[in-house]
Design a protein around this motif. Structure first.
Motif, PDB file in Angstrom:
ATOM      1  N   ALA A  50       6.561  -5.664   7.374  1.00 42.66           N
ATOM      2  CA  ALA A  50       6.051  -5.055   8.720  1.00 42.66           C
ATOM      3  C   ALA A  50       6.477  -3.544   9.116  1.00 42.66           C
ATOM      4  O   ALA A  50       5.861  -3.024   9.883  1.00 42.66           O
ATOM      5  N   SER A  51       7.755  -3.503   8.887  1.00 42.30           N
ATOM      6  CA  SER A  51       8.591  -2.251   9.283  1.00 42.30           C
ATOM      7  C   SER A  51       7.669  -0.875   8.756  1.00 42.30           C
ATOM      8  O   SER A  51       7.955   0.125   9.219  1.00 42.30           O
ATOM      9  N   GLY A  52       6.811  -1.094   7.832  1.00 40.17           N
ATOM     10  CA  GLY A  52       6.125   0.178   7.240  1.00 40.17           C
ATOM     11  C   GLY A  52       5.017   0.388   8.216  1.00 40.17           C
ATOM     12  O   GLY A  52       4.205   1.602   8.010  1.00 40.17           O
ATOM     13  N   LEU A  53       4.523  -0.428   9.385  1.00 44.59           N
ATOM     14  CA  LEU A  53       3.329  -0.225  10.061  1.00 44.59           C
ATOM     15  C   LEU A  53       3.921   0.946  11.156  1.00 44.59           C
ATOM     16  O   LEU A  53       4.986   0.580  11.644  1.00 44.59           O
ATOM     17  N   LYS A  54       3.081   1.733  11.565  1.00 44.39           N
ATOM     18  CA  LYS A  54       3.431   2.583  12.903  1.00 44.39           C
ATOM     19  C   LYS A  54       3.503   2.016  14.098  1.00 44.39           C
ATOM     20  O   LYS A  54       2.449   0.900  14.274  1.00 44.39           O
ATOM     21  N   ASP A  55       4.333   2.025  14.891  1.00 44.86           N
ATOM     22  CA  ASP A  55       4.371   1.505  16.202  1.00 44.86           C
ATOM     23  C   ASP A  55       4.656   0.095  16.321  1.00 44.86           C
ATOM     24  O   ASP A  55       3.703  -0.697  17.172  1.00 44.86           O
ATOM     25  N   PHE A  56       5.099  -0.665  15.354  1.00 48.26           N
ATOM     26  CA  PHE A  56       5.122  -1.984  15.095  1.00 48.26           C
ATOM     27  C   PHE A  56       5.684  -2.674  16.116  1.00 48.26           C
ATOM     28  O   PHE A  56       5.569  -3.820  16.726  1.00 48.26           O
ATOM     29  N   PHE A  60      -6.233   2.924  -2.104  1.00 47.75           N
ATOM     30  CA  PHE A  60      -6.917   1.871  -1.683  1.00 47.75           C
ATOM     31  C   PHE A  60      -6.893   0.755  -3.018  1.00 47.75           C
ATOM     32  O   PHE A  60      -6.801  -0.432  -2.710  1.00 47.75           O
ATOM     33  N   ALA A  61      -7.142   1.247  -4.113  1.00 51.69           N
ATOM     34  CA  ALA A  61      -7.296   0.461  -5.169  1.00 51.69           C
ATOM     35  C   ALA A  61      -5.952  -0.167  -5.559  1.00 51.69           C
ATOM     36  O   ALA A  61      -5.986  -1.465  -6.032  1.00 51.69           O
ATOM     37  N   LYS A  62      -4.849   0.517  -5.317  1.00 49.36           N
ATOM     38  CA  LYS A  62      -3.565  -0.119  -5.681  1.00 49.36           C
ATOM     39  C   LYS A  62      -3.092  -1.219  -4.535  1.00 49.36           C
ATOM     40  O   LYS A  62      -2.859  -2.360  -5.046  1.00 49.36           O
ATOM     41  N   ALA A  63      -3.574  -0.909  -3.205  1.00 48.50           N
ATOM     42  CA  ALA A  63      -3.403  -1.899  -2.315  1.00 48.50           C
ATOM     43  C   ALA A  63      -4.238  -3.106  -2.684  1.00 48.50           C
ATOM     44  O   ALA A  63      -3.597  -4.379  -2.500  1.00 48.50           O
ATOM     45  N   MET A  64      -5.229  -3.033  -2.934  1.00 47.56           N
ATOM     46  CA  MET A  64      -6.266  -4.195  -3.261  1.00 47.56           C
ATOM     47  C   MET A  64      -5.650  -5.006  -4.612  1.00 47.56           C
ATOM     48  O   MET A  64      -5.699  -6.187  -4.367  1.00 47.56           O
ATOM     49  N   ALA A  67       0.948  -1.143  -0.045  1.00 43.27           N
ATOM     50  CA  ALA A  67      -0.040  -0.045   0.066  1.00 43.27           C
ATOM     51  C   ALA A  67       0.811   1.328  -0.019  1.00 43.27           C
ATOM     52  O   ALA A  67       2.089   1.261   0.713  1.00 43.27           O
ATOM     53  N   PRO A  68       0.684   2.264  -0.640  1.00 45.44           N
ATOM     54  CA  PRO A  68       1.284   3.552  -0.520  1.00 45.44           C
ATOM     55  C   PRO A  68       1.636   4.047   0.907  1.00 45.44           C
ATOM     56  O   PRO A  68       0.527   3.914   1.758  1.00 45.44           O
ATOM     57  N   LYS A  69       2.785   4.406   0.986  1.00 42.99           N
ATOM     58  CA  LYS A  69       3.084   4.745   2.453  1.00 42.99           C
ATOM     59  C   LYS A  69       2.387   5.683   3.233  1.00 42.99           C
ATOM     60  O   LYS A  69       1.693   5.628   4.139  1.00 42.99           O
ATOM     61  N   ASP A  70       1.720   6.563   2.444  1.00 44.31           N
ATOM     62  CA  ASP A  70       0.910   7.905   2.773  1.00 44.31           C
ATOM     63  C   ASP A  70      -0.628   7.205   3.079  1.00 44.31           C
ATOM     64  O   ASP A  70      -1.355   7.496   4.135  1.00 44.31           O
ATOM     65  N   ASP A  71      -0.980   6.169   2.213  1.00 45.41           N
ATOM     66  CA  ASP A  71      -2.283   5.655   2.643  1.00 45.41           C
ATOM     67  C   ASP A  71      -2.279   4.734   3.724  1.00 45.41           C
ATOM     68  O   ASP A  71      -3.287   4.312   4.384  1.00 45.41           O
ATOM     69  N   LEU A  72      -0.931   3.848   3.838  1.00 48.86           N
ATOM     70  CA  LEU A  72      -0.832   2.810   4.751  1.00 48.86           C
ATOM     71  C   LEU A  72      -0.921   3.503   6.174  1.00 48.86           C
ATOM     72  O   LEU A  72      -1.103   3.077   7.387  1.00 48.86           O
ATOM     73  N   GLN A  73      -0.074   4.884   6.223  1.00 47.33           N
ATOM     74  CA  GLN A  73       0.299   5.417   7.505  1.00 47.33           C
ATOM     75  C   GLN A  73      -0.940   6.463   8.187  1.00 47.33           C
ATOM     76  O   GLN A  73      -1.014   6.785   9.380  1.00 47.33           O
ATOM     77  N   GLY A  74      -1.798   6.682   7.233  1.00 51.79           N
ATOM     78  CA  GLY A  74      -2.980   7.432   7.572  1.00 51.79           C
ATOM     79  C   GLY A  74      -4.082   6.533   7.951  1.00 51.79           C
ATOM     80  O   GLY A  74      -4.145   5.440   7.721  1.00 51.79           O
ATOM     81  N   GLY A  75      -5.090   6.994   8.520  1.00 51.27           N
ATOM     82  CA  GLY A  75      -6.433   6.207   8.974  1.00 51.27           C
ATOM     83  C   GLY A  75      -6.904   5.830   7.850  1.00 51.27           C
ATOM     84  O   GLY A  75      -6.824   6.429   6.590  1.00 51.27           O
ATOM     85  N   VAL A  93     -10.011  -5.414  14.581  1.00 53.94           N
ATOM     86  CA  VAL A  93      -9.458  -4.286  14.254  1.00 53.94           C
ATOM     87  C   VAL A  93      -8.019  -4.070  15.072  1.00 53.94           C
ATOM     88  O   VAL A  93      -7.971  -4.164  16.229  1.00 53.94           O
ATOM     89  N   VAL A  94      -7.123  -3.784  14.473  1.00 56.57           N
ATOM     90  CA  VAL A  94      -5.494  -3.710  14.845  1.00 56.57           C
ATOM     91  C   VAL A  94      -5.188  -2.336  14.618  1.00 56.57           C
ATOM     92  O   VAL A  94      -4.828  -1.853  13.494  1.00 56.57           O
ATOM     93  N   PRO A  95      -4.806  -1.439  15.722  1.00 51.20           N
ATOM     94  CA  PRO A  95      -4.595  -0.185  15.483  1.00 51.20           C
ATOM     95  C   PRO A  95      -3.248   0.017  14.477  1.00 51.20           C
ATOM     96  O   PRO A  95      -2.350  -0.599  14.728  1.00 51.20           O
ATOM     97  N   ASN A  96      -3.375   0.816  13.685  1.00 53.19           N
ATOM     98  CA  ASN A  96      -2.364   1.241  12.856  1.00 53.19           C
ATOM     99  C   ASN A  96      -2.198   0.350  11.344  1.00 53.19           C
ATOM    100  O   ASN A  96      -1.429   0.722  10.785  1.00 53.19           O
ATOM    101  N   TYR A  97      -2.941  -0.659  11.220  1.00 54.28           N
ATOM    102  CA  TYR A  97      -2.876  -1.578  10.271  1.00 54.28           C
ATOM    103  C   TYR A  97      -3.767  -0.808   9.213  1.00 54.28           C
ATOM    104  O   TYR A  97      -3.548  -1.190   8.034  1.00 54.28           O
ATOM    105  N   ASN A  98      -4.893  -0.295   9.426  1.00 49.25           N
ATOM    106  CA  ASN A  98      -5.578   0.761   8.583  1.00 49.25           C
ATOM    107  C   ASN A  98      -5.913   0.288   7.386  1.00 49.25           C
ATOM    108  O   ASN A  98      -6.646  -0.727   7.448  1.00 49.25           O
ATOM    109  N   VAL A  99      -5.620   0.562   6.145  1.00 50.75           N
ATOM    110  CA  VAL A  99      -6.137   0.116   4.739  1.00 50.75           C
ATOM    111  C   VAL A  99      -5.805  -1.422   4.632  1.00 50.75           C
ATOM    112  O   VAL A  99      -6.762  -2.133   3.843  1.00 50.75           O
ATOM    113  N   MET A 100      -4.984  -1.876   5.136  1.00 42.61           N
ATOM    114  CA  MET A 100      -4.773  -3.293   4.962  1.00 42.61           C
ATOM    115  C   MET A 100      -5.525  -4.256   5.725  1.00 42.61           C
ATOM    116  O   MET A 100      -5.700  -5.535   5.265  1.00 42.61           O
TER     117      MET A 100
END
Length: 260
Positions: A202-208, A118-122, A101-109, A157-164
């Motif tokens: 996994a390193s791209g997830l916030k507070d991993f 969303f389309a690219k991640a899917m 998922a693009p970084k901005d879309d992954l790290q935002g809610g 729901v896993v906080p910070n997992y967001n779009v994934m």
């Protein structure tokens, strides 16, 4: 009905493993487990930059097929399966361990995720598995096993997992529908849901790191799983010992998923 099982139980099987990024990748654990049980491997790398890290692993695993695969690039998936068809003429095992998922879309809610993100991640994380399965199924003339890597954030729901989270939920549902559609061909399909692992993805997830620490505390066995735990789970499911298991989401997480 008696089923003759070779020793080792994957001896002579042909396995395609996609998504190895380095030696710590879940896909690498799968490849090592398959090879230990004497399956023959086809391994892919994302691009020229990643090739330098994956090629030594492919050589160690004695993979006769080693090719680039960026599922976002038209034609690469088809070229890979053409090579498998020419060299092997069949396929028994498929591992899809690809997510993006693009970084901005992954790290935002999720509310802030763009339509394009969303389309690219899917497309990369979910629909590419469907495309891969469509190409693999005709090669699984004697049945086979397909695996896609998910995560507990697909169902909770896993906080910070967001779009994934929604993307992995779609992936797990896709596995169930593919298991239904391919079952009469003797092809079994599973979603594999590992616990938190220290991988590059996994390193791209916030507070991993907080997620890892929480998993250790919550796991009934009191420790994290590793890539070989995931690999040998897939290896077992690919053997005739698991010939009537399909459509499951299999948790390899030390029991974290059962905890409230």
């Amino acid at each position: 009905m008696t089923v003759e099982i070779p020793r080792p139980p994957l001896k002579g099987k042909k396995a395609l493993v996609t998504g190895i990024a380095n030696e710590h990748s879940i896909a690498h654990g799968c490849a090592k487990a398959f090879r230990e049980l004497e399956a023959e491997l086809a391994i892919t790398y994302l691009n020229e930059k990643s090739k330098q890290y994956i090629e030594p692993l492919a050589k160690t695993l004695e993979a006769p097929i080693f090719m680039p695969l960026d599922v976002s690039q038209p034609g690469q998936l088809e070229t890979l399966f053409e090579a498998i068809t020419q060299q092997w003429g069949r396929l028994d095992i498929l591992v899809h361990s690809i997510a993006f998922a693009p970084k901005d879309d992954l790290q935002g809610g999720l509310l802030d995720c763009s339509a394009a993100g969303f389309a690219k991640a899917m497309d990369i994380s979910c629909h590419s598995f469907i495309r891969m399965a469509k190409l693999a199924a005709p090669l699984m003339t004697e049945g086979g096993a397909m695996f896609a890597m998910s995560y507990h954030g697909a169902t909770e729901v896993v906080p910070n997992y967001n779009v994934m989270g929604p993307v992995k939920a779609a992936l797990e549902s896709s596995c169930r529908y593919l298991a239904y559609e391919l079952g009469r061909q003797g092809i079994r399909v599973h979603a594999i849901s590992p616990g938190p692992l220290k991988t590059r993805a996994a390193s791209g997830l916030k507070d991993f790191d907080l997620l890892l620490n929480e998993a250790v505390q919550r796991a009934p066995i009191g420790e994290l799983v590793d890539i070989m735990d995931v690999g040998f789970t897939c290896a077992y499911l690919a053997t005739p010992y698991a010939r009537r298991l399909t459509g499951s989401t299999v948790y390899v997480d030390g029991g974290v998923n059962i905890m409230a």
